[in-house]
Design a protein around this motif. Structure first.
Motif, PDB file in Angstrom:
ATOM      1  N   LEU A 100       4.104   5.932  -5.398  1.00  0.00           N
ATOM      2  CA  LEU A 100       4.053   5.885  -6.901  1.00  0.00           C
ATOM      3  C   LEU A 100       3.093   6.932  -7.471  1.00  0.00           C
ATOM      4  O   LEU A 100       3.163   7.618  -8.311  1.00  0.00           O
ATOM      5  CB  LEU A 100       3.753   4.439  -7.366  1.00  0.00           C
ATOM      6  N   VAL A 101       2.082   7.102  -6.590  1.00  0.00           N
ATOM      7  CA  VAL A 101       0.890   7.983  -7.137  1.00  0.00           C
ATOM      8  C   VAL A 101       1.094   9.400  -6.532  1.00  0.00           C
ATOM      9  O   VAL A 101       0.592  10.220  -6.600  1.00  0.00           O
ATOM     10  CB  VAL A 101      -0.517   7.622  -6.926  1.00  0.00           C
ATOM     11  N   GLY A 102       2.222   9.434  -5.547  1.00  0.00           N
ATOM     12  CA  GLY A 102       2.436  10.778  -4.946  1.00  0.00           C
ATOM     13  C   GLY A 102       1.673  11.278  -3.864  1.00  0.00           C
ATOM     14  O   GLY A 102       1.402  12.440  -3.575  1.00  0.00           O
ATOM     15  N   LEU A 103       1.065  10.142  -3.087  1.00  0.00           N
ATOM     16  CA  LEU A 103      -0.019  10.547  -2.084  1.00  0.00           C
ATOM     17  C   LEU A 103       0.430  10.127  -0.571  1.00  0.00           C
ATOM     18  O   LEU A 103      -0.066  10.126   0.300  1.00  0.00           O
ATOM     19  CB  LEU A 103      -1.156  10.007  -2.367  1.00  0.00           C
ATOM     20  N   LYS A 104       1.863   9.919  -0.699  1.00  0.00           N
ATOM     21  CA  LYS A 104       2.383   9.250   0.891  1.00  0.00           C
ATOM     22  C   LYS A 104       2.025  10.169   1.984  1.00  0.00           C
ATOM     23  O   LYS A 104       2.028   9.917   2.880  1.00  0.00           O
ATOM     24  CB  LYS A 104       3.706   8.984   0.526  1.00  0.00           C
ATOM     25  N   GLN A 140      -8.520  10.668  -7.535  1.00  0.00           N
ATOM     26  CA  GLN A 140      -8.253   9.400  -8.753  1.00  0.00           C
ATOM     27  C   GLN A 140      -6.967   9.088  -8.572  1.00  0.00           C
ATOM     28  O   GLN A 140      -6.880   7.751  -8.713  1.00  0.00           O
ATOM     29  CB  GLN A 140      -8.211  10.442  -9.915  1.00  0.00           C
ATOM     30  N   ARG A 141      -5.953   9.805  -7.875  1.00  0.00           N
ATOM     31  CA  ARG A 141      -4.692   8.943  -7.385  1.00  0.00           C
ATOM     32  C   ARG A 141      -4.749   7.960  -6.504  1.00  0.00           C
ATOM     33  O   ARG A 141      -4.136   6.754  -6.506  1.00  0.00           O
ATOM     34  CB  ARG A 141      -3.612  10.249  -7.143  1.00  0.00           C
ATOM     35  N   VAL A 142      -5.638   8.007  -5.605  1.00  0.00           N
ATOM     36  CA  VAL A 142      -6.016   7.058  -4.525  1.00  0.00           C
ATOM     37  C   VAL A 142      -6.476   5.821  -5.204  1.00  0.00           C
ATOM     38  O   VAL A 142      -6.125   4.679  -4.951  1.00  0.00           O
ATOM     39  CB  VAL A 142      -7.010   7.503  -3.475  1.00  0.00           C
ATOM     40  N   ALA A 143      -7.377   6.076  -5.973  1.00  0.00           N
ATOM     41  CA  ALA A 143      -8.299   5.197  -6.932  1.00  0.00           C
ATOM     42  C   ALA A 143      -7.244   4.200  -7.593  1.00  0.00           C
ATOM     43  O   ALA A 143      -7.140   3.075  -7.792  1.00  0.00           O
ATOM     44  CB  ALA A 143      -9.104   5.549  -8.113  1.00  0.00           C
ATOM     45  N   ILE A 144      -6.210   5.015  -8.066  1.00  0.00           N
ATOM     46  CA  ILE A 144      -5.148   4.384  -9.192  1.00  0.00           C
ATOM     47  C   ILE A 144      -4.220   3.514  -8.018  1.00  0.00           C
ATOM     48  O   ILE A 144      -4.002   2.305  -8.404  1.00  0.00           O
ATOM     49  CB  ILE A 144      -4.397   5.391  -9.815  1.00  0.00           C
ATOM     50  N   ALA A 145      -3.903   4.055  -6.916  1.00  0.00           N
ATOM     51  CA  ALA A 145      -3.142   3.273  -6.039  1.00  0.00           C
ATOM     52  C   ALA A 145      -3.767   2.127  -5.748  1.00  0.00           C
ATOM     53  O   ALA A 145      -3.373   0.869  -5.694  1.00  0.00           O
ATOM     54  CB  ALA A 145      -2.797   4.172  -4.836  1.00  0.00           C
ATOM     55  N   ARG A 146      -5.059   2.145  -5.269  1.00  0.00           N
ATOM     56  CA  ARG A 146      -5.929   0.884  -5.044  1.00  0.00           C
ATOM     57  C   ARG A 146      -5.624  -0.154  -6.229  1.00  0.00           C
ATOM     58  O   ARG A 146      -5.885  -1.405  -6.106  1.00  0.00           O
ATOM     59  CB  ARG A 146      -7.441   1.433  -4.698  1.00  0.00           C
ATOM     60  N   VAL A 168       0.786  -1.115   0.057  1.00  0.00           N
ATOM     61  CA  VAL A 168       0.045   0.121  -0.052  1.00  0.00           C
ATOM     62  C   VAL A 168       0.781   1.182   0.022  1.00  0.00           C
ATOM     63  O   VAL A 168       0.778   2.154  -0.969  1.00  0.00           O
ATOM     64  CB  VAL A 168      -0.795  -0.009   1.133  1.00  0.00           C
ATOM     65  N   LEU A 169       1.908   1.222   0.931  1.00  0.00           N
ATOM     66  CA  LEU A 169       2.746   2.165   0.777  1.00  0.00           C
ATOM     67  C   LEU A 169       3.587   2.640  -0.288  1.00  0.00           C
ATOM     68  O   LEU A 169       3.670   3.885  -0.767  1.00  0.00           O
ATOM     69  CB  LEU A 169       3.872   2.102   2.151  1.00  0.00           C
TER      70      LEU A 169
END
Ligand SMILES: Nc1ncnc2c1ncn2[C@@H]1O[C@H](COP(=O)(O)OP(=O)(O)OP(=O)(O)O)[C@@H](O)[C@H]1O
Ligand SMILES: [Mg+2]
Lengths: 231, 299
Positions: free
Chosen positions: A126-130, A146-152, A120-121
């Motif tokens: 990778l999507v820049g939301l750490k 949307q970046r969270v959705a991509i991370a998921r 998850v981390l």
């Protein structure tokens, strides 16, 4: 090598509307493909058949060696574990924070806690939301959601990432950021990315593989190019 | 290990959901509670009835006396008729000489009196002792036998007992009907509870499906939720029957109707009944939620 191969695929919905007529094409492993076309051209239908939300009326759809057209309902989850899917409307769970929204995808397939945490981390990085893992969806901008959705979608390290108008709700700058994230994933992880979109600007700027549909038919499939060359 | 992780998650989700839809959960639980109380009372009653029916069945025989000095033909005729009655389990024929011998053995007074009776002036009668299959029908069978030519007198058990058995068995039938109706209503209520749960979690379910959760993973929390409703619903009924039966038993000292009916000892009887009650609660909860899941969660 082909990751996806469609042969004579036809899709007619129950109400009689035919969304796809006789579609045959193939997509190579590791490629980044835009699927373009006007409204109602069948982009979403094509995408839905890839992850077996819809079954084709005719023809075969091979995804990673499996004929998805013949996949039984009970086995669909096995396919989904090999894919990541992203939508225009993000589809996050409002009561879970960023971290939990991503880890949810790992938990429900029974992954171990430490493995989940690590992946998850990594996906969020990778999507820049750490730096926002404790935020809830309503505390994020559209682009961040949307970046969270991509991370998921990528947390389980899928070979294929499917996006149906992921930038549909975003302004041009945010849209570009999202596409850059997708490109980054494509480059660093070797994930095949398929993205349906209306967005001319993005397609023109990126100069990637383009599949264009019109009224349910394939009108061109080029290795590299922009939007206008196809219509 | 994986299965335990998933199960832990499912159980957590199920509990959360029970409390999230608290009012509907309470409705389901109350319905299960009422149903199970009635089921429990029926079980207590019917097990006890069965127990004492078996007890008295052992001594419940029809005794048939033939007319004095019946000849061979009459005996053969009556035997045949009795043998062919559907409710007759077994019969035992004793001619008057045998009866006389038995009575002589039983007491010395009889012995002296009967000693010099010869077969001609033996005033005793040939008899049959008949065991019946269904004690509820004993009076009907006795009446049928009475009408057979050559039969003089028919006697059977204490009249009150067979009437009571009859009454109990019809009460039992009514109770079964009520129980079945209640179970059906309960199942429907549970279906609705789970339906609401599914509805409130539609988004979550669609995402689960999207990221590759198996059907089993998606369904199991709802089924567990149904089971939890069943277990909670069985708590009050179990308390009622455990303490109620114990008090009842002690109050009557183990017998009803002046020692005629012996009650089943509370231990381990109440534990067994409690187990049955939890089992029914879980089963009803499971059936309700499984059918809700199947209908409203086409996965
Ligand atoms: N579930 C459905 N049932 C019936 N018809 C449908 C269904 N989904 C789509 N269609 C029809 O199929 C055709 C193609 O729809 P699709 O959603 O694939 O187009 P699209 O290219 O994604 O359009 P847009 O750019 O507006 O998203 C349309 O005519 C649409 O009305
Ligand atoms: Mg679409």
């Amino acid at each position: 090598m082909d990751l996806i191969r469609l042969k004579n695929v036809k899709k007619q919905y129950k109400n009689g509307v035919t969304a796809i007529y006789d579609l045959s094409l193939s997509i190579k492993k590791g490629s980044f493909v835009f699927v373009i076309g006007g409204s109602g051209s069948g982009k979403s239908t094509f995408i839905k058949m890839l992850y077996r939300e819809e079954k084709p009326t005719k023809g075969s759809i091979i995804v990673g060696g499996v004929n998805v057209a013949k996949l039984r309902n009970k086995k669909v989850y096995k396919l989904r574990r090999k894919l990541g899917i992203v939508f225009q409307d993000y589809r996050l769970l409002p009561k879970l924070n960023v971290y939990e929204n991503v880890s949810f995808a790992m938990e429900v397939i029974g992954a171990k806690k430490d493995e989940t945490r690590r992946k998850v981390l990594k996906a969020l990085e990778l999507v820049g939301l750490k730096n926002k893992i404790h935020n809830y969806p309503d505390q994020l901008s559209g682009g961040e959601q949307q970046r969270v959705a991509i991370a998921r979608a990528i947390v389980n390290e899928p070979k294929l990432l499917i996006c149906d108008e992921p930038t549909g709700n975003l302004d041009p700058d945010r849209s570009m950021e999202i596409v850059k994230v997708l490109e980054e994933i494509n480059k660093t992880c070797g994930t095949t990315v398929i993205m349906a979109t209306h967005d001319k600007e993005i397609v023109n700027k990126m100069q990637k593989e383009v599949i264009s549909l019109k009224d349910g038919r394939l009108i061109s499939h080029i290795e590299k190019g922009g939007y206008n060359e196809n219509i | 290990m994986k299965i335990f992780r998933m199960l832990g998650r499912s159980i957590r989700d199920a509990f959360k959901s029970v409390f999230r839809n608290f009012s509907l959960s309470i409705a389901s639980i109350s319905c299960i509670t009422i149903t199970l109380i009635i089921v429990a009372l029926s079980i207590l009653a019917s097990f006890n009835v069965e127990n004492f029916t078996k007890e008295i069945e052992k001594d419940m025989t029809i005794v048939v006396f033939l007319e004095s000095n019946s000849d061979e033909n009459t005996i053969r005729y009556v035997t045949n008729r009795i043998k062919n009655l559907s409710n007759v389990e077994s019969y035992d024929f004793k001619d008057k000489a045998t009866v006389k011998k038995e009575m002589q053995q039983e007491s010395s007074i009889f012995n002296t009196i009967m000693e010099d009776w010869n077969n001609e002036d033996n005033p005793l009668k040939d008899t049959y002792q008949i065991k019946v299959k269904k004690i509820e029908d004993i009076s009907k069978t006795a009446k049928t036998i009475e009408k057979i030519k050559g039969v003089s007198v028919v006697r059977y058990g204490a009249g009150m007992v067979d009437k009571m058995v009859q009454a109990f068995s019809s009460i039992e039938k009514v109770a079964y009907g009520v129980v079945i109706a209640l179970v059906v209503v309960t199942v429907f209520l549970i279906i609705n509870t789970i339906k609401l749960t599914i509805f409130s979690r539609k988004r979550e379910i669609s995402i689960m499906r999207l990221v590759g959760a198996s059907n089993f993973t998606i369904k199991i929390p709802f089924i567990i939720e149904g089971m939890i409703l069943g277990v909670i619903g069985s708590i009050i009924p179990i308390c009622i029957i455990t303490f109620g039966y114990l008090a009842f038993y002690q109050h009557f000292d183990g017998y009803l109707y002046s020692k005629l009916i012996e009650l089943i000892q509370p231990e381990p009887f109440i534990y067994e009944v409690s187990l049955i009650i939890v089992g029914i609660g879980i089963l009803v909860g499971m059936i309700g939620s499984a059918s809700a899941v199947r209908k409203y969660l086409k996965v």
